[in-house]
Design a protein around this motif. Structure first.
Motif, PDB file in Angstrom:
ATOM      1  N   SER A 101       0.850  -1.189   0.000  1.00 48.20           N
ATOM      2  CA  SER A 101       0.000   0.000   0.000  1.00 48.20           C
ATOM      3  C   SER A 101       0.889   1.243   0.000  1.00 48.20           C
ATOM      4  CB  SER A 101      -0.931   0.006   1.219  1.00 48.20           C
ATOM      5  OG  SER A 101      -0.185  -0.080   2.410  1.00 48.20           O
ATOM      6  N   ALA A 102       0.307   2.350  -0.401  1.00 43.95           N
ATOM      7  CA  ALA A 102       1.088   3.586  -0.493  1.00 43.95           C
ATOM      8  C   ALA A 102       0.178   4.800  -0.446  1.00 43.95           C
ATOM      9  CB  ALA A 102       1.897   3.604  -1.789  1.00 43.95           C
ATOM     10  N   SER A 103       0.736   5.914  -0.001  1.00 44.66           N
ATOM     11  CA  SER A 103       0.074   7.204  -0.075  1.00 44.66           C
ATOM     12  C   SER A 103       0.989   8.202  -0.763  1.00 44.66           C
ATOM     13  CB  SER A 103      -0.252   7.724   1.336  1.00 44.66           C
ATOM     14  OG  SER A 103      -1.459   7.175   1.808  1.00 44.66           O
ATOM     15  N   LEU A 104       0.406   9.030  -1.591  1.00 46.62           N
ATOM     16  CA  LEU A 104       1.140  10.118  -2.240  1.00 46.62           C
ATOM     17  C   LEU A 104       0.359  11.408  -2.035  1.00 46.62           C
ATOM     18  CD1 LEU A 104       2.096   8.687  -5.770  1.00 46.62           C
ATOM     19  CD2 LEU A 104       3.554   8.886  -3.751  1.00 46.62           C
ATOM     20  N   HIS A 105       1.080  12.490  -1.831  1.00 48.99           N
ATOM     21  CA  HIS A 105       0.398  13.761  -1.628  1.00 48.99           C
ATOM     22  C   HIS A 105       1.176  14.861  -2.338  1.00 48.99           C
ATOM     23  CE1 HIS A 105      -2.939  15.536   0.590  1.00 48.99           C
ATOM     24  NE2 HIS A 105      -2.192  16.612   0.717  1.00 48.99           N
ATOM     25  N   LEU A 106       0.551  15.399  -3.378  1.00 45.85           N
ATOM     26  CA  LEU A 106       1.222  16.426  -4.183  1.00 45.85           C
ATOM     27  C   LEU A 106       0.470  17.738  -4.065  1.00 45.85           C
ATOM     28  CD1 LEU A 106       2.664  16.008  -7.732  1.00 45.85           C
ATOM     29  CD2 LEU A 106       1.265  18.009  -7.169  1.00 45.85           C
ATOM     30  N   ARG A 107       1.164  18.771  -3.643  1.00 39.32           N
ATOM     31  CA  ARG A 107       0.533  20.097  -3.523  1.00 39.32           C
ATOM     32  C   ARG A 107       1.272  21.098  -4.409  1.00 39.32           C
ATOM     33  NH1 ARG A 107      -0.651  21.898   2.527  1.00 39.32           N
ATOM     34  NH2 ARG A 107      -1.681  23.545   1.339  1.00 39.32           N
ATOM     35  N   PRO A 108       0.596  21.616  -5.419  1.00 37.65           N
ATOM     36  CA  PRO A 108       1.232  22.618  -6.280  1.00 37.65           C
ATOM     37  C   PRO A 108       1.404  23.937  -5.531  1.00 37.65           C
ATOM     38  CG  PRO A 108      -0.754  21.672  -7.293  1.00 37.65           C
ATOM     39  CD  PRO A 108      -0.772  21.301  -5.854  1.00 37.65           C
ATOM     40  N   GLY A 109       2.421  24.684  -5.904  1.00 36.37           N
ATOM     41  CA  GLY A 109       2.575  26.032  -5.365  1.00 36.37           C
ATOM     42  C   GLY A 109       1.571  26.967  -6.006  1.00 36.37           C
ATOM     43  N   LEU A 110       1.223  28.007  -5.304  1.00 35.66           N
ATOM     44  CA  LEU A 110       0.350  29.034  -5.898  1.00 35.66           C
ATOM     45  C   LEU A 110       1.083  29.695  -7.069  1.00 35.66           C
ATOM     46  CD1 LEU A 110      -1.009  30.725  -2.637  1.00 35.66           C
ATOM     47  CD2 LEU A 110      -2.321  29.322  -4.270  1.00 35.66           C
ATOM     48  N   PRO A 111       0.334  30.257  -8.017  1.00 36.19           N
ATOM     49  CA  PRO A 111       1.003  30.907  -9.157  1.00 36.19           C
ATOM     50  C   PRO A 111       2.010  31.974  -8.728  1.00 36.19           C
ATOM     51  CG  PRO A 111      -1.346  30.660  -9.592  1.00 36.19           C
ATOM     52  CD  PRO A 111      -1.137  30.230  -8.167  1.00 36.19           C
ATOM     53  N   SER A 112       1.730  32.652  -7.627  1.00 43.31           N
ATOM     54  CA  SER A 112       2.627  33.722  -7.173  1.00 43.31           C
ATOM     55  C   SER A 112       3.859  33.195  -6.433  1.00 43.31           C
ATOM     56  CB  SER A 112       1.847  34.643  -6.230  1.00 43.31           C
ATOM     57  OG  SER A 112       1.368  33.886  -5.117  1.00 43.31           O
ATOM     58  N   SER A 113       3.889  31.888  -6.171  1.00 40.37           N
ATOM     59  CA  SER A 113       4.947  31.309  -5.337  1.00 40.37           C
ATOM     60  C   SER A 113       6.110  30.796  -6.178  1.00 40.37           C
ATOM     61  CB  SER A 113       4.356  30.153  -4.523  1.00 40.37           C
ATOM     62  OG  SER A 113       5.356  29.280  -4.073  1.00 40.37           O
ATOM     63  N   GLN A 114       7.296  30.721  -5.579  1.00 40.21           N
ATOM     64  CA  GLN A 114       8.463  30.126  -6.240  1.00 40.21           C
ATOM     65  C   GLN A 114       8.404  28.600  -6.211  1.00 40.21           C
ATOM     66  OE1 GLN A 114      12.350  32.817  -6.192  1.00 40.21           O
ATOM     67  NE2 GLN A 114      12.065  31.769  -4.252  1.00 40.21           N
ATOM     68  N   ILE A 115       7.479  28.081  -5.396  1.00 42.33           N
ATOM     69  CA  ILE A 115       7.424  26.621  -5.246  1.00 42.33           C
ATOM     70  C   ILE A 115       6.637  26.003  -6.391  1.00 42.33           C
ATOM     71  CG2 ILE A 115       6.588  24.741  -3.767  1.00 42.33           C
ATOM     72  CD1 ILE A 115       6.977  26.934  -1.464  1.00 42.33           C
ATOM     73  N   ASP A 116       7.257  25.044  -7.035  1.00 41.64           N
ATOM     74  CA  ASP A 116       6.577  24.306  -8.104  1.00 41.64           C
ATOM     75  C   ASP A 116       5.558  23.361  -7.461  1.00 41.64           C
ATOM     76  OD1 ASP A 116       5.835  23.035 -10.405  1.00 41.64           O
ATOM     77  OD2 ASP A 116       7.806  22.266 -10.929  1.00 41.64           O
ATOM     78  N   PHE A 117       6.053  22.468  -6.625  1.00 43.32           N
ATOM     79  CA  PHE A 117       5.159  21.605  -5.849  1.00 43.32           C
ATOM     80  C   PHE A 117       5.939  20.889  -4.761  1.00 43.32           C
ATOM     81  CE2 PHE A 117       6.703  19.054  -9.387  1.00 43.32           C
ATOM     82  CZ  PHE A 117       7.100  17.871  -8.783  1.00 43.32           C
ATOM     83  N   THR A 118       5.187  20.389  -3.786  1.00 42.18           N
ATOM     84  CA  THR A 118       5.765  19.474  -2.799  1.00 42.18           C
ATOM     85  C   THR A 118       5.121  18.110  -3.026  1.00 42.18           C
ATOM     86  OG1 THR A 118       4.087  19.945  -1.126  1.00 42.18           O
ATOM     87  CG2 THR A 118       6.059  21.322  -1.097  1.00 42.18           C
ATOM     88  N   LEU A 119       5.891  17.094  -2.794  1.00 37.71           N
ATOM     89  CA  LEU A 119       5.383  15.737  -3.010  1.00 37.71           C
ATOM     90  C   LEU A 119       5.900  14.850  -1.891  1.00 37.71           C
ATOM     91  CD1 LEU A 119       3.955  13.592  -4.747  1.00 37.71           C
ATOM     92  CD2 LEU A 119       6.026  13.448  -6.137  1.00 37.71           C
TER      93      LEU A 119
END
Lengths: 317, 317
Positions: A101-119
């Motif tokens: 079993s596994a869990s994945l959680h991907l959160r994109p950065g807001l357009p104004s943010s330098q963050i692409d995403f966290t995973l």
């Protein structure tokens, strides 16, 4: 086993989520962990996030470390992130026989943010030997508007006596062609001191991934180590994670949050194109190495294709 | 000591020369070594080459290995190389107190050749502890008309019981941006098998250079190892060099001669400019790391400046 482990080196399993009430051990040090926790009844998204934060099957020290890291990201970067955009059957899944079993959680950065995403994520897979493989991971990618390194941590447990740790600020540029980049992020920051500190422990030895891509993508200060303890001394592993691995991982993440994610860099147009293309290769190659080889064996081809497809779609949109 | 050793990692001391009658031990296996040896009385150039081939102060197995490698280069690439172009006082030099000496031998490739130059050498330096540091090295750089990797081997002995070995085909391109390059030269060739083979010996452990540049410039299949034996078991080191290090080094060099130096690659104009600039950085940074830090301490500032200046002049002309 080694093949399984190593194909996960540098992986896709990375977090950014609040604390679940289930699965937290008495030693979870909740007082130090702050999440944007909602007390209302959980919707489906909340349930999936809660599953994620269970970090099931791993030891108390490893779970505490992951929660601490996730908490730091939530606290400092949460306002710059969108909710998880992965479909529910990518956020949590298993194999037909129930052994993985596994869990994945991907959160994109807001357009104004330098963050692409966290995973972030975890994987649990029963092994034919009777043991289990457990992986927990958190990474954060930045957008091409900055050239600052990405962040990655991954802890791979193939037995209670063995841990592979990968902790790195992954370079965005060729460190030979861009000597100033090497100097700015890796030499002047003395990042290598963390690696040196860990290698002073007799239980620690260098880990060499069988994937040449993994060896090539990490920085020269990357921590790639195996930690092996004697059978019957499992508390020793807990101590090492708590007293040595955790302080280093937390310090590296803090540095990344403050000096990489938190600082604006002025990157010109040609460089943005270069960074975007190099990042595209990194993201696609990483899931290819991770999922392409091991996921079909762990979860079956159908699940592997679904997860791989969803991540590729996100990376290449 | 570690600082001295490590600042020499990936160095400038590399060979391409015929056999000297002096300094060859009974175990030199001269029957296997063929040089374009001139029997006439030696001129100054010949004397300097002979000094070079003495490989003084190092053990029989290390000397034999270097002679074998130099012989291979001479036999296969000799017709493509010009004589050494370094001034005599760069080809052989020492410090004012006589505690350190070195030979360098640089041979440019002919204009029609893909070889940029070969550079070999040795360094001997007495240590305050009473021991000595001895380094032998051979490297070969290719021109930007091909993108094939450079060759490098370096053996660093800081005591009879300790050896640092660096053996690599150094990449010419960013291995992340150019995934096909990684595949062609490092994955498809299974170069990593040599590193894996060596790591099966209990005396072998991974070596991490304190120079982040060195860690970044080598390939993911680079052999960077420390070989440590117990005091009083010096014959064991000889056996390891003879039976394990030498066959691997010879095989890697043969591969490089046949598949890198010997194969024509069609490189376009923009790529030639990229390779030329990246190579310029590598050559200059390497002597900066090597000479800038350690040579002044070993040979005094005057000698260090002279040698550094001569090499920089050659690299940047």
């Amino acid at each position: 086993m080694a093949i399984l482990c190593t194909s996960f080196s540098h992986s896709i399993f990375h977090f950014s989520l609040p604390l679940s009430s289930s699965g937290s051990s008495p030693s979870s040090r909740p007082s130090r962990i702050r999440f944007s926790w909602r007390s209302a009844s959980m919707d489906s998204g909340d349930e999936l996030r809660a599953k994620f934060l269970e970090f099931p099957y791993v030891s108390g020290a490893q779970r505490n470390l992951m929660l601490e890291l996730v908490s730091s990201v939530e606290t400092r970067l949460g306002p710059s992130l969108q909710p998880c955009t992965l479909p529910p059957d990518i956020q949590h899944f298993g194999n037909p026989t129930g052994t993985a079993s596994a869990s994945l959680h991907l959160r994109p950065g807001l357009p104004s943010s330098q963050i692409d995403f966290t995973l972030g994520g975890w994987i649990h897979c029963k092994l034919p030997s009777g043991g289990a493989l457990n992986i927990t991971s958190l990474s954060a990618y930045l957008k091409p508007s900055t050239d600052a390194p990405h962040f990655l941590i991954e802890l791979i447990r193939s037995s209670p006596t063995s841990l592979v740790l990968i902790l790195d600020l992954t370079p965005r540029k060729d460190l030979i062609f861009y000597q100033d980049y090497l100097k700015t992020y890796y030499e002047d920051t003395q990042l290598d001191r963390h690696r040196q500190r860990l290698h002073m422990l007799p239980e620690v030895r260098a880990y060499s991934s069988p994937s040449l891509y993994i060896r090539a993508v990490v920085s020269p200060t990357a921590i790639l180590v195996c930690i092996d303890i004697e059978s019957g001394e499992e508390t020793k592993m807990e101590e090492i994670i708590r007293d040595h691995v955790s302080p280093i991982a937390i310090e590296v993440l803090q540095f990344w949050i403050e000096s990489c994610a938190g600082l604006e860099r002025h990157v010109g147009e040609p460089e943005i194109a270069y960074l975007a293309e190099r990042d595209r290769i990194i993201k696609n190659k990483t899931i290819e190495v991770d999922l392409g080889s091991s996921f079909p064996r762990m979860f079956g081809q159908e699940v592997a294709d679904r997860v791989l497809g969803a991540l590729k779609e996100y990376y290449n949109k």
